[in-house]
Design a protein around this motif. Structure first.
Motif: not given
Length: 264
Positions: A112-117, A138-146
């Protein structure tokens, strides 16, 4: 037979050819850039010589000032967000890869998180975390996590079961299994995720600095655009490309050293 540490002549010829082809491609790109911008004769599309002159004068000549105002803040945010995401995603990925039940609970959330840009989270993070560095990290971490997480899961699940059976027979504890069996075997997949995520981290670093920022590479580029300094704007884009290339090169060097046993 070649001695230890030497390269065969065929490899050297191939490597030299690759270097020449890459240099030729770069030269062709610069030539086309020069030809196109000279024909356009437009303020918005400067020629390469003026752009690279701006790179030197506005970014590199006074590197100490540029570091404190541009490079330093951006790299701090990028590396902190990337590092936190890498550590967390590898740890969770190993747990999911080794436990199907845990994966059934967690993987739907990950997808689900991966599907959100990732940029869609920016307004929310500004509201929740403010406009300081925490929001950008946090924005960078969330984006590169998946990407790192999913590659880690695939790498762990692809490990030969015989390796775990051998570890069990030798009565190797779970900590040594992680450090001596799981992580080395899954490392190629993990590094593939890290390489993908590094490019995403650079993109998100710039996006986070386009909004509610007072320093950083993205902020400097935005200011150049607002003040109609188009040569400096193009120079900033070139600098971003150089920074991304350098970071990717460092990551590849680390990967080759860590994975030298696998000849990848």
């Amino acid at each position: 037979m070649s001695g230890a540490g030497t390269r065969p002549a065929g490899w050297l010829r191939t490597h030299a050819t690759d270097v020449l082809v890459r240099l030729a491609a770069l030269g062709a790109l610069l030539a086309f850039w020069w030809w196109a911008t000279a024909r356009a004769d437009s303020l918005f599309f400067p020629t390469p010589d003026t752009v690279f002159e701006s790179v030197w004068n506005d970014w590199l000549k006074n590197f100490g000032e540029s570091w404190s105002e541009n490079f330093g803040p951006s790299l701090k945010r990028l590396l902190l967000g990337f590092g936190l995401a890498a550590a967390g995603s590898v740890a969770i990925g190993v747990a999911i890869g080794r436990s199907r039940r845990f994966g059934e609970y967690v993987e739907p959330i990950v997808h689900f998180v991966r599907a959100v840009p990732p940029p869609a989270f920016l307004p929310l993070f500004i509201i929740l975390l403010g406009i300081e560095d925490v929001q950008k990290v946090v924005l960078i971490a969330v984006g590169v996590f998946p990407p790192i997480l999913l590659n880690t899961i695939d790498g762990v699940r692809a490990i030969d079961p015989q390796q775990f059976e051998t570890a069990a027979v030798l009565q190797i504890g779970w900590r040594r299994r992680i450090t001596h069996v799981i992580l080395p075997a899954a490392a190629p997949k993990i590094f593939a995720g890290l390489r993908i995520s590094m490019s995403i981290a650079v993109i998100l670093m710039v996006i986070s600095e386009l909004f509610a920022a007072t320093d950083g590479l993205g902020f400097r580029i935005l200011q150049s655009s607002r003040q109609y300094r188009y040569v400096e704007l193009w120079a900033g884009i070139v600098v971003l490309g150089l920074v991304g290339t350098l970071l990717n090169g460092l990551l590849v060097a680390v990967e080759r050293r860590v994975l030298r046993w696998s000849n990848v």
